[in-house]
Design an enzyme around this catalytic site. Structure first.
Site, PDB file in Angstrom:
ATOM      1  N   LYS A 171       3.129  26.928  -6.360  1.00 52.24           N
ATOM      2  CA  LYS A 171       3.752  26.221  -5.411  1.00 52.24           C
ATOM      3  C   LYS A 171       4.352  26.836  -4.219  1.00 52.24           C
ATOM      4  CE  LYS A 171       4.713  23.008  -9.076  1.00 52.24           C
ATOM      5  NZ  LYS A 171       5.539  22.137 -10.172  1.00 52.24           N
TER       6      LYS A 171
ATOM      7  N   GLN B  56      11.740  22.894 -11.954  1.00 50.26           N
ATOM      8  CA  GLN B  56      10.480  22.981 -12.821  1.00 50.26           C
ATOM      9  C   GLN B  56      10.755  22.659 -14.410  1.00 50.26           C
ATOM     10  OE1 GLN B  56       7.268  23.873 -11.812  1.00 50.26           O
ATOM     11  NE2 GLN B  56       6.674  23.338 -13.739  1.00 50.26           N
TER      12      GLN B  56
ATOM     13  N   ASP C 252      10.015  15.685  -6.313  1.00 52.05           N
ATOM     14  CA  ASP C 252       9.208  15.524  -7.666  1.00 52.05           C
ATOM     15  C   ASP C 252       9.354  13.687  -7.753  1.00 52.05           C
ATOM     16  OD1 ASP C 252       7.571  17.131  -8.772  1.00 52.05           O
ATOM     17  OD2 ASP C 252       9.112  17.982  -9.949  1.00 52.05           O
TER      18      ASP C 252
END
Ligand code: NDP
Length: 299
Positions: free
Chosen positions: A56, A100, A123
């Site tokens: 990422k 994460q 997200d």
């Protein structure tokens, strides 16, 4: 062997072109004095998470973003983690925040996610963004299901009126994908571990999406001839390498279109994260996304 018939949807190539488009939009944003900023919060030493975070980081840097990774020890407390999120929420140079998952045991991931500024929640997991998806309001959409829709669009698959079957009902993939397909006027069925006659339900699908986490669960004879099959699953083989939730060779012989694992949905997840971050940066600075469109796309 049967002759393979399905067209293979190359997620790597589609992801590449999405990332190139985002980079162009980011350049236009940067020219206006806004460099998209992504902050990744990584708690603990989970090896798979380390790899995802590295990928990422790399993709965001390549798109011209400012990238910051907050690496915290597995012993980090809930309050400490909330303080990190609060600081990133308040930082004007940060437009996207990604925590994460999974978090180490003992930490409440839902509470951390709920603390994120929804405008920076790249997200798409905060209650505000989930509600936006359910009600059809503007928000940020989870990356993997958004990537699935993008793949279908670029593969020329019509969702309007199509029968879509999603196997898996997670908040990360199955449910948001079902909502996105519904918003595109598909007729959607969501399956899970208690679904009766799963094979029969799948056989009805014009578009079949497998997001289960069970290697090769979906067999060739579950696939309607000519269907589009999206395989979200990422399963590690004991002997090494990755395998999806779909028995690829069997399904490929029947389907019209299919995504491979690896190189299908996986690369799209990162591409959509990059897009969400640029989108969040644009919105936070009151810039319309369309104004940033690459010249070619403007016609
Ligand atoms: P979850 O474990 O959260 O959800 C799995 C879903 O599958 C659940 O709804 C479960 O049903 C259902 N399920 C489990 N077993 C069966 C079965 N035998 N028959 C029917 N349904 C079943 O997984 P995620 O949604 O997070 O991820 C799914 C897969 O996608 C994983 O392999 C993951 O690694 C991968 N993934 C890939 C990404 C990418 O970038 N390509 C990103 C995110 C995930 P129930 O609800 O009843 O338990």
């Amino acid at each position: 062997m049967s002759t393979a018939s399905a067209r293979i949807l190359d997620g790597k190539a589609v992801a590449r072109s999405v990332r190139d488009e985002v980079r162009e939009r980011a350049e236009r944003l940067i020219a206006r004095g806004v460099r998209p900023g992504l902050a990744v919060v990584l708690v603990g030493e989970d090896p798979a998470s380390q790899v995802y975070v590295r990928n990422k980081d790399r993709a965001a840097q390549e798109a011209g973003f400012e990238v910051r990774t907050e690496r915290l020890p597995a012993t980090t407390g809930q309050e400490q983690l909330h303080a990190v999120v609060d600081a990133l929420n308040a930082d004007p140079a940060v437009h996207g925040i990604l925590v994460q998952l999974p978090l180490p045991e003992g930490l409440d991931a839902d509470a951390v996610v709920a603390r994120l500024d929804p405008a920076k929640d790249v997200d798409g997991l905060t209650p505000t963004n989930v509600a936006a998806l359910v009600t059809g309001r503007e928000g940020l959409v989870p990356c993997t299901p958004a990537g699935c829709i993008e793949l279908l669009d670029r593969g020329g698959v019509e969702l309007k009126g199509a029968r879509v079957v999603v196997v898996g009902r997670s908040m990360l993939v199955g449910k948001p994908f079902a909502l996105l397909a519904l918003a595109r006027h598909a007729t959607v069925t969501i399956c899970h571990s208690r679904t009766r006659d799963l094979a029969g339900v799948c056989r009805d699908a014009d578009v079949l999406v497998a997001a289960v986490g069970r290697p090769e669960l979906v067999r060739g004879d579950w696939v309607k001839p000519g269907a589009a099959v999206l395989d979200v699953g990422i399963n590690r083989r004991p002997e090494g390498g990755l395998v999806g939730d779909v028995a690829f060779e069997e399904a490929r012989a029947v389907a019209g279109l299919i995504t491979p694992v690896p190189g299908g949905v996986g690369p799209m997840t990162i591409a959509m994260l990059i897009r969400n971050t640029a989108l969040a940066a644009a919105r936070l600075h009151g810039v319309a996304w369309d104004e940033l469109a690459p010249a070619a796309a403007q016609g």
